[in-house]
Design a protein around this motif. Structure first.
Motif, PDB file in Angstrom:
ATOM      1  N   ALA A  57       0.832  -1.207   0.000  1.00  0.00           N
ATOM      2  CA  ALA A  57       0.000   0.000   0.000  1.00  0.00           C
ATOM      3  C   ALA A  57       0.864   1.254   0.000  1.00  0.00           C
ATOM      4  CB  ALA A  57      -0.943  -0.013   1.200  1.00  0.00           C
ATOM      5  N   LEU A  58       1.927   1.246   0.803  1.00  0.00           N
ATOM      6  CA  LEU A  58       2.831   2.402   0.837  1.00  0.00           C
ATOM      7  C   LEU A  58       3.498   2.610  -0.517  1.00  0.00           C
ATOM      8  CD1 LEU A  58       4.565   1.899   4.310  1.00  0.00           C
ATOM      9  CD2 LEU A  58       2.794   3.575   3.734  1.00  0.00           C
ATOM     10  N   LEU A  59       3.942   1.519  -1.141  1.00  0.00           N
ATOM     11  CA  LEU A  59       4.592   1.627  -2.444  1.00  0.00           C
ATOM     12  C   LEU A  59       3.619   2.104  -3.514  1.00  0.00           C
ATOM     13  CD1 LEU A  59       6.742  -1.630  -2.304  1.00  0.00           C
ATOM     14  CD2 LEU A  59       7.610   0.713  -2.318  1.00  0.00           C
ATOM     15  N   ALA A  60       2.323   1.788  -3.337  1.00  0.00           N
ATOM     16  CA  ALA A  60       1.308   2.227  -4.292  1.00  0.00           C
ATOM     17  C   ALA A  60       0.921   3.683  -4.098  1.00  0.00           C
ATOM     18  CB  ALA A  60       0.062   1.345  -4.168  1.00  0.00           C
ATOM     19  N   GLY A  61       1.340   4.260  -2.968  1.00  0.00           N
ATOM     20  CA  GLY A  61       1.027   5.658  -2.703  1.00  0.00           C
ATOM     21  C   GLY A  61      -0.217   5.878  -1.876  1.00  0.00           C
TER      22      GLY A  61
ATOM     23  N   LYS B 106     -16.977  -5.054  -9.652  1.00  0.00           N
ATOM     24  CA  LYS B 106     -15.869  -4.983  -8.708  1.00  0.00           C
ATOM     25  C   LYS B 106     -14.802  -5.957  -9.173  1.00  0.00           C
ATOM     26  CE  LYS B 106     -18.804  -6.804  -5.759  1.00  0.00           C
ATOM     27  NZ  LYS B 106     -19.475  -7.365  -4.574  1.00  0.00           N
ATOM     28  N   VAL B 107     -13.650  -5.910  -8.538  1.00  0.00           N
ATOM     29  CA  VAL B 107     -12.522  -6.764  -8.915  1.00  0.00           C
ATOM     30  C   VAL B 107     -11.998  -7.450  -7.664  1.00  0.00           C
ATOM     31  CG1 VAL B 107     -10.176  -6.802  -9.870  1.00  0.00           C
ATOM     32  CG2 VAL B 107     -11.904  -5.276 -10.857  1.00  0.00           C
ATOM     33  N   VAL B 108     -11.637  -8.728  -7.808  1.00  0.00           N
ATOM     34  CA  VAL B 108     -11.085  -9.499  -6.689  1.00  0.00           C
ATOM     35  C   VAL B 108      -9.757 -10.111  -7.122  1.00  0.00           C
ATOM     36  CG1 VAL B 108     -11.475 -11.324  -4.996  1.00  0.00           C
ATOM     37  CG2 VAL B 108     -13.433 -10.058  -5.927  1.00  0.00           C
ATOM     38  N   LEU B 109      -8.696  -9.799  -6.372  1.00  0.00           N
ATOM     39  CA  LEU B 109      -7.377 -10.371  -6.589  1.00  0.00           C
ATOM     40  C   LEU B 109      -7.015 -11.270  -5.420  1.00  0.00           C
ATOM     41  CD1 LEU B 109      -5.388  -7.156  -7.684  1.00  0.00           C
ATOM     42  CD2 LEU B 109      -6.757  -8.673  -9.116  1.00  0.00           C
ATOM     43  N   SER B 110      -6.114 -12.217  -5.667  1.00  0.00           N
ATOM     44  CA  SER B 110      -5.690 -13.091  -4.567  1.00  0.00           C
ATOM     45  C   SER B 110      -4.209 -13.408  -4.704  1.00  0.00           C
ATOM     46  CB  SER B 110      -6.508 -14.391  -4.573  1.00  0.00           C
ATOM     47  OG  SER B 110      -6.300 -15.101  -3.371  1.00  0.00           O
ATOM     48  N   PRO B 111      -3.376 -12.905  -3.790  1.00  0.00           N
ATOM     49  CA  PRO B 111      -1.929 -13.137  -3.877  1.00  0.00           C
ATOM     50  C   PRO B 111      -1.545 -14.545  -3.478  1.00  0.00           C
ATOM     51  CG  PRO B 111      -2.443 -11.863  -1.918  1.00  0.00           C
ATOM     52  CD  PRO B 111      -3.731 -12.016  -2.674  1.00  0.00           C
ATOM     53  N   GLU B 112      -0.393 -14.957  -3.987  1.00  0.00           N
ATOM     54  CA  GLU B 112       0.073 -16.322  -3.770  1.00  0.00           C
ATOM     55  C   GLU B 112       0.936 -16.481  -2.526  1.00  0.00           C
ATOM     56  OE1 GLU B 112       3.550 -18.865  -6.040  1.00  0.00           O
ATOM     57  OE2 GLU B 112       2.592 -17.279  -7.181  1.00  0.00           O
ATOM     58  N   GLY B 113       1.766 -15.504  -2.236  1.00  0.00           N
ATOM     59  CA  GLY B 113       2.696 -15.609  -1.123  1.00  0.00           C
ATOM     60  C   GLY B 113       3.003 -14.246  -0.538  1.00  0.00           C
TER      61      GLY B 113
ATOM     62  N   TYR C  66       3.122  -6.872  -4.286  1.00  0.00           N
ATOM     63  CA  TYR C  66       2.865  -6.431  -5.662  1.00  0.00           C
ATOM     64  C   TYR C  66       1.399  -6.535  -6.048  1.00  0.00           C
ATOM     65  CZ  TYR C  66       7.880  -6.477  -5.535  1.00  0.00           C
ATOM     66  OH  TYR C  66       9.183  -6.220  -5.175  1.00  0.00           O
ATOM     67  N   MET C  67       0.662  -7.493  -5.450  1.00  0.00           N
ATOM     68  CA  MET C  67      -0.776  -7.545  -5.709  1.00  0.00           C
ATOM     69  C   MET C  67      -1.494  -6.354  -5.082  1.00  0.00           C
ATOM     70  SD  MET C  67      -1.656 -10.003  -7.712  1.00  0.00           S
ATOM     71  CE  MET C  67      -0.113  -9.621  -8.558  1.00  0.00           C
ATOM     72  N   THR C  68      -0.982  -5.867  -3.966  1.00  0.00           N
ATOM     73  CA  THR C  68      -1.579  -4.668  -3.360  1.00  0.00           C
ATOM     74  C   THR C  68      -1.337  -3.453  -4.250  1.00  0.00           C
ATOM     75  OG1 THR C  68      -1.267  -5.602  -1.150  1.00  0.00           O
ATOM     76  CG2 THR C  68      -1.676  -3.238  -1.287  1.00  0.00           C
TER      77      THR C  68
ATOM     78  N   LEU D   6     -10.908  -5.866  -4.169  1.00  0.00           N
ATOM     79  CA  LEU D   6     -10.704  -6.649  -2.954  1.00  0.00           C
ATOM     80  C   LEU D   6      -9.477  -7.528  -3.117  1.00  0.00           C
ATOM     81  CD1 LEU D   6     -14.002  -6.283  -3.391  1.00  0.00           C
ATOM     82  CD2 LEU D   6     -14.045  -7.647  -1.299  1.00  0.00           C
ATOM     83  N   ILE D   7      -8.669  -7.592  -2.074  1.00  0.00           N
ATOM     84  CA  ILE D   7      -7.503  -8.474  -2.030  1.00  0.00           C
ATOM     85  C   ILE D   7      -7.849  -9.611  -1.075  1.00  0.00           C
ATOM     86  CG2 ILE D   7      -5.052  -8.676  -1.515  1.00  0.00           C
ATOM     87  CD1 ILE D   7      -4.974  -5.546  -1.700  1.00  0.00           C
ATOM     88  N   LEU D   8      -7.908 -10.841  -1.578  1.00  0.00           N
ATOM     89  CA  LEU D   8      -8.210 -11.988  -0.726  1.00  0.00           C
ATOM     90  C   LEU D   8      -6.918 -12.671  -0.303  1.00  0.00           C
ATOM     91  CD1 LEU D   8     -11.381 -13.756  -2.197  1.00  0.00           C
ATOM     92  CD2 LEU D   8     -11.199 -11.957  -0.477  1.00  0.00           C
ATOM     93  N   SER D   9      -6.456 -12.329   0.885  1.00  0.00           N
ATOM     94  CA  SER D   9      -5.383 -13.072   1.525  1.00  0.00           C
ATOM     95  C   SER D   9      -6.055 -14.110   2.434  1.00  0.00           C
ATOM     96  CB  SER D   9      -4.491 -12.102   2.305  1.00  0.00           C
ATOM     97  OG  SER D   9      -3.486 -12.792   3.009  1.00  0.00           O
ATOM     98  N   ASP D  10      -5.325 -14.678   3.374  1.00  0.00           N
ATOM     99  CA  ASP D  10      -5.940 -15.611   4.329  1.00  0.00           C
ATOM    100  C   ASP D  10      -5.086 -15.678   5.583  1.00  0.00           C
ATOM    101  OD1 ASP D  10      -3.937 -17.889   4.086  1.00  0.00           O
ATOM    102  OD2 ASP D  10      -4.639 -17.811   2.023  1.00  0.00           O
ATOM    103  N   GLY D  11      -5.614 -16.311   6.616  1.00  0.00           N
ATOM    104  CA  GLY D  11      -4.940 -16.348   7.902  1.00  0.00           C
ATOM    105  C   GLY D  11      -3.558 -16.964   7.839  1.00  0.00           C
ATOM    106  N   SER D  12      -3.409 -18.042   7.079  1.00  0.00           N
ATOM    107  CA  SER D  12      -2.108 -18.689   6.953  1.00  0.00           C
ATOM    108  C   SER D  12      -1.097 -17.753   6.320  1.00  0.00           C
ATOM    109  CB  SER D  12      -2.237 -19.973   6.119  1.00  0.00           C
ATOM    110  OG  SER D  12      -0.974 -20.530   5.855  1.00  0.00           O
ATOM    111  N   LEU D  13      -1.493 -17.101   5.229  1.00  0.00           N
ATOM    112  CA  LEU D  13      -0.603 -16.181   4.521  1.00  0.00           C
ATOM    113  C   LEU D  13      -0.372 -14.906   5.327  1.00  0.00           C
ATOM    114  CD1 LEU D  13       1.007 -15.226   2.113  1.00  0.00           C
ATOM    115  CD2 LEU D  13      -1.135 -14.728   0.920  1.00  0.00           C
TER     116      LEU D  13
END
Length: 577
Positions: free
Chosen positions: A216-220, A335-342, A348-350, A365-372
């Motif tokens: 988020a910071l890198l995105a401004g 709307k748009v939904v993205l989901s990062p891998e790691g 970079y997905m943010t 929306l960014i779908l992360s999860d508790g494990s990640l």
């Protein structure tokens, strides 16, 4: 390590015994030694008590997942021993608190190297405080597996230095007690050691939640508002420390509804804006997500998924919010939904989430999860000069006195935005259907045109966001499709399956709504069977793909609060082939 490709150390015990902090120190020491590190942790929702576990995987090579099983298990108590004894395999190592703890018997397990270490006894009798138990264990682990003691001491100084010399000394004495016990009482008979690599100055250790904040910071990002909720709170914690350094604003709202309302207002005012939550909070946000869609205001929402419904499993792992993220609002909303891998991908997905939100003026929306979110990983420090950001299309007054058409029909479907106070750019934006001028308008023709406009602007999204990776193998009849943090596990499983002689391909979409249809249809046409592993009961991505494409997937679903292991995926590949 010590002849093996990598080393996995698991520490388990009661929440509040320092399981997580000791695991963090092992991981940080490994990174200082030049190794790749990936961690996995799970703990109860209660503040203290219940079984907690921290697992660290070390390697000289890039690590894709937390792995299958473990090499070393350190049990702080009987419960941890009971949980993990069935998981011990021949060649594993068991370190356990004996004598002096609640483990009543010395362990002798065929094929397993067992090292008794009186962690509780040494902490209470030699150090004078039971709270040093985790440091005794850390000392024993460090001595047995050649983890740099100097690095551990440096980490202790950094972690506890501000609490005073006495606290630092207690932790070092605990560390020394564990080291001394191993040297004086145990004979190492296992093959495992942490072989150091080449330390690098451009490597950092960061969690998935922190990585979203960094992205988020890198995105401004200029404005962030959220309400605390497990497992997403660390995003707000990270930004609370760093956003003010960039002249940004952070507001802790009274609830999730207010937090998104704040974000919509800030974005309306021209600021790049974001919130973060988990499933229960995302449920509360649905009406306002619809409002952001109707207003065509860019907003970014990070959803760190947890087990649901209701309070569910606050500290556990699940991929069960996709239906809610894609279809949660009433009415037809784009709307748009993205989901990062790691972890690294979270950064970079943010950035991409902000770019898409700004370019298309939609909620992303960014779908992360508790494990990640809780996972830590050693990654290369991002280079801000290589980050590409997108700004929203801004209104520029024509000078001819014409009325600003905020929702003007354009070829792309995207209309320029003004900011409050801008000369000639005055408009009122509400949740009502509107004309091009933003005034309410309810005619059938206008309603149809405006809905088409809001969807039409996403027509070229798959071309703009080209983050769907296909790993095709010639002759493969089976293809896997994985999303979110399951991708890393599937990558490792595919490599293992190929080593075993199986032909298998894989597709890794980061865009999960709207679907990347061209990539999916192309991949589906090349394979007679499609397997989709997901951590939810309803096979959510599989059902969406089946409804939108000609693919008829085979679903593989688990939903017990834990992620897949590579071995689980490999066995399913063998079964399906």
């Amino acid at each position: 390590m010590g002849g093996a490709k990598d080393l996995i150390i698991r520490v388990g015990g009661e929440g509040g015994e320092g399981i997580i902090s000791s695991g963090d120190m092992v991981a940080q020491a490994a990174v200082r030694s030049g190794l790749e590190v990936l961690t996995f942790k799970t703990f109860p929702a209660e503040i203290k008590g219940g079984y907690a576990m921290y697992q660290t995987r070390f390697s000289h090579d890039k690590i894709l997942s937390e792995g299958s099983g473990f090499d070393v298990m350190c049990a702080f108590n009987q419960e941890a021993l009971n949980v993990n004894i069935p998981l011990l395999n021949e060649g594993n190592v068991l370190i356990y608190d004996y004598p002096g703890g609640d483990i009543a018997e010395e362990q002798n397990i065929p094929g397993v190297t067992c090292y008794p270490v009186p962690m509780s006894k040494l902490a209470k009798e030699d150090i004078g405080t039971y709270r040093a138990k985790n440091m005794v264990a850390l000392g024993a682990i460090s001595e047995l597996f050649a983890i740099s003691i100097d690095s551990i001491r440096q980490i202790i100084d950094l972690k506890f230095g501000r609490k005073g010399k006495e606290v630092v000394d207690i932790n070092n004495r605990g560390l020394d007690a564990g080291i001394a016990h191993v040297k004086n009482n145990l004979k190492k008979t296992d093959p495992y050691e942490m072989d150091p690599g080449k330390p690098s100055s451009d490597v950092m250790v960061i969690s998935g939640n922190e990585a979203i904040g960094l992205g988020a910071l890198l995105a401004g990002v200029e404005f962030f508002s959220a309400y605390p909720i497990t497992p997403a709170t660390e995003i707000a914690n990270f930004l609370s420390r760093h956003l003010p350094k960039f002249n940004g604003t952070l507001v802790q709202a009274e609830d999730e509804i207010a937090s998104l309302a704040n974000v919509i207002g800030a974005s309306y005012g021209g600021a790049k804006s974001m919130t973060a939550t988990s499933g229960p909070g995302l449920s509360l946000m649905q009406e306002l997500i619809g409002m952001a869609t109707m207003m065509e205001v860019p907003v970014v929402i990070a959803d760190v998924q947890r087990g649901g419904p209701s309070t569910g499993l606050p500290t556990k792992h699940e991929q069960s919010d996709l239906f809610l993220a894609a279809h949660g609002c009433h009415g037809d909303g784009s709307k748009v939904v993205l989901s990062p891998e790691g972890v690294e991908d979270c950064i970079y997905m943010t950035v991409e989430a902000f770019n898409i939100a700004e370019k298309y003026q939609v909620p992303v929306l960014i779908l992360s999860d508790g494990s990640l979110g809780f996972r830590t990983n050693s990654i290369k420090v991002p280079d801000p000069s290589k980050i590409k950001t997108v700004a929203r299309e801004k209104y520029s007054a024509s000078g001819d006195g014409s009325l600003f058409q905020r929702y003007q029909h354009t070829g792309s479907g995207v209309s320029p935005m003004s900011i409050p106070g801008q000369t000639g750019g005055c408009y009122i934006s509400t949740g009502l259907e509107h004309a091009e001028s933003s005034a309410p308008k309810y005619t059938s023709d206008n309603r149809t045109a405006m809905i088409d406009k809001r969807f039409h602007k996403l027509d070229d999204l798959e071309d703009f966001f080209q983050e769907t990776e296909a790993d095709n193998q010639d002759g493969a009849q089976l293809g896997l499709i994985a999303w979110g943090s399951t991708i890393g596990t599937v990558r490792e499983a595919v490599a293992l399956a190929r080593e075993a002689g199986y032909k298998v391909s894989a597709l890794y979409p980061k865009l999960v709504w709207p679907l990347p249809l061209k990539a999916l249809e192309s991949f589906g046409s090349k394979h007679s069977k499609i397997l989709i592993p997901e951590i939810n009961k309803q096979a959510q991505l599989a059902r969406i793909i089946q409804s939108e494409t000609d693919i008829k997937p085979i679903s593989y679903n688990i939903y017990g609060g834990m992620p897949f292991s590579p071995d689980m995926i490999v066995e399913k590949i063998k079964e399906v082939i």
